[in-house]
Design a protein around this motif. Structure first.
Motif, PDB file in Angstrom:
ATOM      1  N   PRO A 129      94.872  13.922  47.730  1.00  0.00           N
ATOM      2  CA  PRO A 129      95.306  12.536  47.507  1.00  0.00           C
ATOM      3  C   PRO A 129      95.537  12.201  46.035  1.00  0.00           C
ATOM      4  CG  PRO A 129      93.511  12.604  49.090  1.00  0.00           C
ATOM      5  CD  PRO A 129      93.621  13.975  48.506  1.00  0.00           C
ATOM      6  N   GLU A 130      94.750  12.797  45.149  1.00  0.00           N
ATOM      7  CA  GLU A 130      94.929  12.550  43.720  1.00  0.00           C
ATOM      8  C   GLU A 130      96.212  13.204  43.207  1.00  0.00           C
ATOM      9  OE1 GLU A 130      92.971  10.387  42.002  1.00  0.00           O
ATOM     10  OE2 GLU A 130      92.171  10.072  44.028  1.00  0.00           O
ATOM     11  N   VAL A 131      96.543  14.375  43.750  1.00  0.00           N
ATOM     12  CA  VAL A 131      97.805  15.022  43.375  1.00  0.00           C
ATOM     13  C   VAL A 131      98.983  14.181  43.867  1.00  0.00           C
ATOM     14  CG1 VAL A 131      99.231  17.097  43.611  1.00  0.00           C
ATOM     15  CG2 VAL A 131      96.752  17.326  43.388  1.00  0.00           C
ATOM     16  N   ALA A 132      98.868  13.639  45.073  1.00  0.00           N
ATOM     17  CA  ALA A 132      99.934  12.788  45.616  1.00  0.00           C
ATOM     18  C   ALA A 132     100.141  11.553  44.745  1.00  0.00           C
ATOM     19  CB  ALA A 132      99.596  12.387  47.049  1.00  0.00           C
ATOM     20  N   LYS A 133      99.041  10.941  44.293  1.00  0.00           N
ATOM     21  CA  LYS A 133      99.156   9.777  43.396  1.00  0.00           C
ATOM     22  C   LYS A 133      99.837  10.174  42.091  1.00  0.00           C
ATOM     23  CE  LYS A 133      94.932   7.492  45.022  1.00  0.00           C
ATOM     24  NZ  LYS A 133      93.538   7.153  44.657  1.00  0.00           N
ATOM     25  N   ALA A 134      99.468  11.335  41.570  1.00  0.00           N
ATOM     26  CA  ALA A 134     100.065  11.807  40.319  1.00  0.00           C
ATOM     27  C   ALA A 134     101.570  12.044  40.487  1.00  0.00           C
ATOM     28  CB  ALA A 134      99.375  13.085  39.853  1.00  0.00           C
ATOM     29  N   PHE A 135     101.959  12.584  41.629  1.00  0.00           N
ATOM     30  CA  PHE A 135     103.382  12.803  41.885  1.00  0.00           C
ATOM     31  C   PHE A 135     104.130  11.471  41.969  1.00  0.00           C
ATOM     32  CE2 PHE A 135     106.745  13.000  45.205  1.00  0.00           C
ATOM     33  CZ  PHE A 135     107.703  13.655  44.442  1.00  0.00           C
ATOM     34  N   SER A 136     103.557  10.506  42.671  1.00  0.00           N
ATOM     35  CA  SER A 136     104.214   9.201  42.809  1.00  0.00           C
ATOM     36  C   SER A 136     104.438   8.547  41.447  1.00  0.00           C
ATOM     37  CB  SER A 136     103.385   8.281  43.707  1.00  0.00           C
ATOM     38  OG  SER A 136     103.331   8.787  45.019  1.00  0.00           O
ATOM     39  N   LEU A 137     103.412   8.607  40.581  1.00  0.00           N
ATOM     40  CA  LEU A 137     103.535   8.044  39.242  1.00  0.00           C
ATOM     41  C   LEU A 137     104.568   8.808  38.424  1.00  0.00           C
ATOM     42  CD1 LEU A 137     102.558   6.091  37.042  1.00  0.00           C
ATOM     43  CD2 LEU A 137     100.730   7.722  36.514  1.00  0.00           C
ATOM     44  N   TRP A 138     104.514  10.131  38.514  1.00  0.00           N
ATOM     45  CA  TRP A 138     105.468  10.998  37.805  1.00  0.00           C
ATOM     46  C   TRP A 138     106.895  10.655  38.212  1.00  0.00           C
ATOM     47  CZ3 TRP A 138     108.923  14.547  39.823  1.00  0.00           C
ATOM     48  CH2 TRP A 138     109.435  15.519  38.947  1.00  0.00           C
ATOM     49  N   ALA A 139     107.128  10.477  39.516  1.00  0.00           N
ATOM     50  CA  ALA A 139     108.466  10.165  40.011  1.00  0.00           C
ATOM     51  C   ALA A 139     108.938   8.793  39.505  1.00  0.00           C
ATOM     52  CB  ALA A 139     108.494  10.214  41.538  1.00  0.00           C
ATOM     53  N   GLU A 140     108.021   7.816  39.504  1.00  0.00           N
ATOM     54  CA  GLU A 140     108.368   6.472  39.010  1.00  0.00           C
ATOM     55  C   GLU A 140     108.821   6.525  37.553  1.00  0.00           C
ATOM     56  OE1 GLU A 140     105.087   3.833  39.531  1.00  0.00           O
ATOM     57  OE2 GLU A 140     105.045   4.097  41.707  1.00  0.00           O
ATOM     58  N   GLN A 141     108.199   7.411  36.788  1.00  0.00           N
ATOM     59  CA  GLN A 141     108.526   7.525  35.367  1.00  0.00           C
ATOM     60  C   GLN A 141     109.849   8.257  35.128  1.00  0.00           C
ATOM     61  OE1 GLN A 141     104.947   9.498  34.096  1.00  0.00           O
ATOM     62  NE2 GLN A 141     103.834   7.580  33.764  1.00  0.00           N
ATOM     63  N   ARG A 142     110.447   8.788  36.186  1.00  0.00           N
ATOM     64  CA  ARG A 142     111.720   9.507  36.079  1.00  0.00           C
ATOM     65  C   ARG A 142     112.800   8.824  36.917  1.00  0.00           C
ATOM     66  NH1 ARG A 142     107.576  12.110  34.881  1.00  0.00           N
ATOM     67  NH2 ARG A 142     107.586  13.798  33.361  1.00  0.00           N
ATOM     68  N   ASN A 143     112.741   7.507  36.950  1.00  0.00           N
ATOM     69  CA  ASN A 143     113.676   6.772  37.805  1.00  0.00           C
ATOM     70  C   ASN A 143     115.112   6.803  37.294  1.00  0.00           C
ATOM     71  OD1 ASN A 143     113.512   5.020  35.660  1.00  0.00           O
ATOM     72  ND2 ASN A 143     112.469   3.385  36.777  1.00  0.00           N
TER      73      ASN A 143
END
Length: 198
Positions: free
Chosen positions: A89-103
């Protein structure tokens, strides 16, 4: 933004597919690499792993003692499931944040050997499974890693069967001498994206 998941068994060639995507200016989040970083840095993971497995899973420098941790979790399937329920779940959160930062990118991707096992498919729009015959995968791993065939097969058995990955994926990329990776990836994104996006 289109989010793509890349998965496949050990030795299938996920990393090669990821590198091809990067050549097309598609950022790729490496879930395995990020999980290792989070295991060392995330206070949430640290607190929960220590609560479950004891302080000895971290060394004197505050980093996960990977050898000790592996000895614990791979001896007991329940321990492995528990560890994954903490880390994934922590990796999934990190991916979601990472993706938001590459919009600013129309497409991003996540490479994850355990994409389905970790339920990361819930965070992407489409999944590409990279497939190679087992014999070819074993040859690749033996030439890449300093290990024995019995150990390779044990690691394979710990992953979702290849047939399941292919059945659950939206697209399959065949990584063997009779198929062109570049052509297959180009064909997939021609179907997924409007002209000029890829």
């Amino acid at each position: 933004m289109l989010k793509i998941g890349i998965t496949g068994g050990i030795g299938s060639g996920k990393s090669i597919v990821s590198e091809i995507l990067r050549l097309y200016n598609i950022p790729v989040f490496d879930a395995d690499t990020e999980a290792k970083k989070l295991n060392d840095r995330s206070p949430v993971i640290r607190e929960k792993l220590i609560a479950c497995f004891g302080k000895e899973v971290y060394d004197e420098n505050g980093k996960l003692n990977r050898k000790r941790f592996a000895e614990i979790i791979f001896k007991n399937p329940d321990y492995l499931r528990k560890a994954n329920s903490i880390i994934h779940p922590e990796v999934a959160k990190a991916f979601s944040l990472w993706a938001e930062q590459r919009n600013q990118y129309p497409i991003v991707a996540i490479e994850a050997a355990l994409l389905f096992e970790a339920d990361f498919q819930e965070y992407v729009d489409k999944v590409i499974a990279v497939y190679s015959p087992e014999a070819l995968r074993i040859v690749r791993i033996l030439s890449r890693d300093n290990t024995q065939e019995s150990e390779v097969r044990k690691r394979m058995e710990g992953q979702l069967p290849e047939d399941d990955k292919r059945r659950r994926a939206d697209f399959i990329v065949y990584n063997d001498p009779s198929h062109s990776l570049l052509q297959q990836i180009s064909d997939i994104f021609a179907r997924l994206c409007p002209p000029g996006a890829f």
